[in-house]
Each structure stands twice: as C-alpha cells, then as structure tokens.
Design an enzyme around this catalytic site. Structure first.
Site, PDB file in Angstrom:
ATOM      1  N   PRO A  11      -0.671 -11.748  -8.108  1.00 47.97           N
ATOM      2  CA  PRO A  11      -1.162 -10.386  -8.210  1.00 47.97           C
ATOM      3  C   PRO A  11      -0.344  -9.270  -7.052  1.00 47.97           C
ATOM      4  O   PRO A  11       0.055  -9.936  -5.924  1.00 47.97           O
ATOM      5  CB  PRO A  11      -2.754 -10.681  -7.441  1.00 47.97           C
ATOM      6  CG  PRO A  11      -2.483 -12.037  -7.142  1.00 47.97           C
ATOM      7  CD  PRO A  11      -1.424 -12.647  -7.850  1.00 47.97           C
ATOM      8  N   ASN A  12      -0.484  -8.106  -7.266  1.00 46.48           N
ATOM      9  CA  ASN A  12       0.139  -6.952  -6.536  1.00 46.48           C
ATOM     10  C   ASN A  12       1.579  -6.934  -6.513  1.00 46.48           C
ATOM     11  O   ASN A  12       2.034  -5.861  -5.904  1.00 46.48           O
ATOM     12  CB  ASN A  12      -0.468  -7.137  -5.311  1.00 46.48           C
ATOM     13  CG  ASN A  12      -2.108  -6.789  -5.183  1.00 46.48           C
ATOM     14  OD1 ASN A  12      -2.541  -5.839  -5.825  1.00 46.48           O
ATOM     15  ND2 ASN A  12      -2.815  -7.624  -4.680  1.00 46.48           N
ATOM     16  N   ARG A  19       4.986   0.401  -1.440  1.00 43.50           N
ATOM     17  CA  ARG A  19       4.436   0.309  -0.228  1.00 43.50           C
ATOM     18  C   ARG A  19       4.706  -0.643   0.469  1.00 43.50           C
ATOM     19  O   ARG A  19       5.233  -1.845   0.076  1.00 43.50           O
ATOM     20  CB  ARG A  19       2.779   0.242  -0.242  1.00 43.50           C
ATOM     21  CG  ARG A  19       2.167   1.796  -0.506  1.00 43.50           C
ATOM     22  CD  ARG A  19       0.683   1.692  -0.835  1.00 43.50           C
ATOM     23  NE  ARG A  19       0.579   1.525  -2.163  1.00 43.50           N
ATOM     24  CZ  ARG A  19      -0.349   0.851  -2.704  1.00 43.50           C
ATOM     25  NH1 ARG A  19      -1.377   0.094  -2.179  1.00 43.50           N
ATOM     26  NH2 ARG A  19      -0.497   0.894  -4.024  1.00 43.50           N
ATOM     27  N   TYR A  24       7.766  -6.445   2.568  1.00 47.99           N
ATOM     28  CA  TYR A  24       8.070  -7.009   1.399  1.00 47.99           C
ATOM     29  C   TYR A  24       9.581  -6.269   0.806  1.00 47.99           C
ATOM     30  O   TYR A  24      10.034  -6.795  -0.179  1.00 47.99           O
ATOM     31  CB  TYR A  24       7.199  -6.631   0.137  1.00 47.99           C
ATOM     32  CG  TYR A  24       5.891  -7.287   0.676  1.00 47.99           C
ATOM     33  CD1 TYR A  24       5.778  -8.609   0.765  1.00 47.99           C
ATOM     34  CD2 TYR A  24       4.561  -6.524   0.824  1.00 47.99           C
ATOM     35  CE1 TYR A  24       4.610  -9.279   1.006  1.00 47.99           C
ATOM     36  CE2 TYR A  24       3.394  -7.228   1.100  1.00 47.99           C
ATOM     37  CZ  TYR A  24       3.297  -8.632   1.396  1.00 47.99           C
ATOM     38  OH  TYR A  24       2.229  -9.131   1.423  1.00 47.99           O
ATOM     39  N   ASN A  75       6.150 -16.970  -7.292  1.00 49.98           N
ATOM     40  CA  ASN A  75       5.496 -16.485  -6.296  1.00 49.98           C
ATOM     41  C   ASN A  75       4.205 -16.162  -6.624  1.00 49.98           C
ATOM     42  O   ASN A  75       3.940 -14.960  -7.420  1.00 49.98           O
ATOM     43  CB  ASN A  75       6.324 -15.264  -5.911  1.00 49.98           C
ATOM     44  CG  ASN A  75       5.803 -14.565  -4.756  1.00 49.98           C
ATOM     45  OD1 ASN A  75       4.679 -14.826  -4.374  1.00 49.98           O
ATOM     46  ND2 ASN A  75       6.488 -13.493  -4.187  1.00 49.98           N
ATOM     47  N   ALA A  78      -1.249 -13.836  -3.411  1.00 46.94           N
ATOM     48  CA  ALA A  78      -2.145 -14.201  -2.641  1.00 46.94           C
ATOM     49  C   ALA A  78      -2.786 -15.327  -3.403  1.00 46.94           C
ATOM     50  O   ALA A  78      -3.415 -16.166  -2.538  1.00 46.94           O
ATOM     51  CB  ALA A  78      -3.069 -13.052  -2.398  1.00 46.94           C
ATOM     52  N   GLU A  99       8.779 -22.414  -5.064  1.00 46.56           N
ATOM     53  CA  GLU A  99       7.920 -21.631  -4.595  1.00 46.56           C
ATOM     54  C   GLU A  99       8.806 -20.441  -3.590  1.00 46.56           C
ATOM     55  O   GLU A  99       9.737 -20.970  -3.014  1.00 46.56           O
ATOM     56  CB  GLU A  99       7.134 -22.392  -3.754  1.00 46.56           C
ATOM     57  CG  GLU A  99       5.889 -21.244  -3.108  1.00 46.56           C
ATOM     58  CD  GLU A  99       4.918 -22.014  -2.163  1.00 46.56           C
ATOM     59  OE1 GLU A  99       5.048 -23.083  -1.996  1.00 46.56           O
ATOM     60  OE2 GLU A  99       4.009 -21.317  -1.551  1.00 46.56           O
ATOM     61  N   HIS A 101       8.480 -16.837  -1.466  1.00 47.24           N
ATOM     62  CA  HIS A 101       7.895 -15.671  -0.935  1.00 47.24           C
ATOM     63  C   HIS A 101       8.714 -14.684  -0.290  1.00 47.24           C
ATOM     64  O   HIS A 101       9.843 -15.101   0.159  1.00 47.24           O
ATOM     65  CB  HIS A 101       6.969 -16.236   0.176  1.00 47.24           C
ATOM     66  CG  HIS A 101       5.768 -17.035  -0.439  1.00 47.24           C
ATOM     67  ND1 HIS A 101       4.867 -16.466  -1.238  1.00 47.24           N
ATOM     68  CD2 HIS A 101       5.822 -18.313  -0.292  1.00 47.24           C
ATOM     69  CE1 HIS A 101       4.042 -17.778  -1.551  1.00 47.24           C
ATOM     70  NE2 HIS A 101       4.554 -18.623  -1.027  1.00 47.24           N
ATOM     71  N   ARG A 108       3.177 -15.044   9.857  1.00 47.28           N
ATOM     72  CA  ARG A 108       2.435 -13.827   9.514  1.00 47.28           C
ATOM     73  C   ARG A 108       0.932 -14.579   9.708  1.00 47.28           C
ATOM     74  O   ARG A 108       0.640 -15.396  10.525  1.00 47.28           O
ATOM     75  CB  ARG A 108       2.443 -13.654   7.819  1.00 47.28           C
ATOM     76  CG  ARG A 108       3.843 -12.767   7.411  1.00 47.28           C
ATOM     77  CD  ARG A 108       3.750 -12.230   6.361  1.00 47.28           C
ATOM     78  NE  ARG A 108       3.104 -11.160   6.146  1.00 47.28           N
ATOM     79  CZ  ARG A 108       2.631 -10.692   4.934  1.00 47.28           C
ATOM     80  NH1 ARG A 108       3.037 -11.096   3.788  1.00 47.28           N
ATOM     81  NH2 ARG A 108       1.793  -9.603   4.932  1.00 47.28           N
TER      82      ARG A 108
END
Ligand code: CA2
Length: 150
Positions: A11-12, A19, A24, A75, A78, A99, A101, A108
């Site tokens: 998601p996203n 943004r 990112y 990835n 969330a 995995e 990221h 974080r």
C-alpha cells in the site's frame, strides 16, 4: 526457461516520488520498475513487477506465485508490520523471499521496527531507496544459483 521473480509492492507505494522524498527518495515506482527490469534482463531473469493497496490481492498474488514464480521480492509497505495473512501466504508457498524497504525501518518509529514478513524471508535489504530492489535481484540470483547446485 528463465526463472520468474515476482516483485510485489504494498500500500501507498504507488505514491512514491510525489511526497516525502526525504524518507522514500524521489524515484517513482515506475522508475524503480524500469531499473528492476533492466537488472532482470542482465541476470537472465523474468521480472513480474506489481503494486496493490489491497491486502487480499497481495495474498492472492503470493498464492499464485507458488505455481508460476521461482522467487519473491516483497516490499509489503505498512502491511509488513501488521499482516499475519501475508506471512501465512508466504510460508504456504515457501518460495525464496527477499524483503525490501526503501527506508531503514530500524531507525524509524518503534511500530515500524517489527516485521511479520521477516519470519518468512531469506534476507532483508532496507535503507537504500530504490537501489534496494536492484540489490535484491542480485541476491535472488545468488539464492537461485545455490538452490540449483544443492
Ligand atoms: O521503507 C519502506 O519501504 C516501507 O515499506 C514504506 C511504507 C512504510 O509503511 C513502511 O513502514 C516502510 C510506506 C510506503 C508509503 O510510501 C509513500 C510514498 C510517498 C508518499 C507517501 C507514502
């Protein structure tokens, strides 16, 4: 025949480049896809690159990959920190899994420092922005080569 690697984005991640570039990076998901496809061609692999905001769709794609792909780069966005359903699907198919990221999730917020996905992963690459996907393709080629020799 070339091995197929499913590269899944949660998601996203479709918002990349629009943004939060300080977190990112400034690349779009299309930019990352182009780099991954170029790397796949160099390695003689087939890249199947996808994104979904829906947990059930990611679960279905993982299930199908059990019959159609030889490895997964994920990835989960969330869902990394919340989804037992995605972990169950990954464990059910048992494919080599890396995995990824974009950000270093360990520096974080506390809630991002737990990954359900990691329990099924051969390894994790975090903190290198879009380059992490390219590093993951190399790592996946190494895993596949080892499994052929074994
Ligand atoms: O660092 C990563 O790759 C993450 O998986 C990205 C997820 C986040 O929830 C994870 O904790 C770490 C979020 C992706 C959202 O991406 C955006 C990009 C631009 C604007 C807004 C969100």
């Amino acid at each position: 025949m070339a091995s197929t690697i499913l590269i899944l984005n949660g998601p996203n991640l479709n918002l990349l480049g629009t943004r939060e570039p300080e977190v990112y990076g400034s690349e779009t998901l299309d930019d990352i896809q182009a780099k991954v496809e170029a790397k796949a061609a160099d390695l003689g692999l087939e890249a199947d690159f996808r994104q979904s905001n829906a947990e059930h769709e990611l679960v279905e794609w993982i299930q199908v990959a059990g019959d159609t792909a030889q490895g997964i780069i994920l990835n989960a966005g969330a869902f990394t920190h919340t989804s037992v359903a995605i972990l169950d699907a990954l464990q059910a198919v048992g494919l080599p899994l890396i995995e990824v990221h974009l950000s270093n999730i360990f520096r974080r917020e506390h809630f991002r420092q737990r990954s359900y996905v990691s329990r099924a992963a051969d390894g994790m690459i975090a903190g290198f922005g879009g380059d992490g996907y390219v590093l993951a393709m190399d790592a996946m080629a190494g895993l596949l080569a080892k499994s052929v020799k074994a």
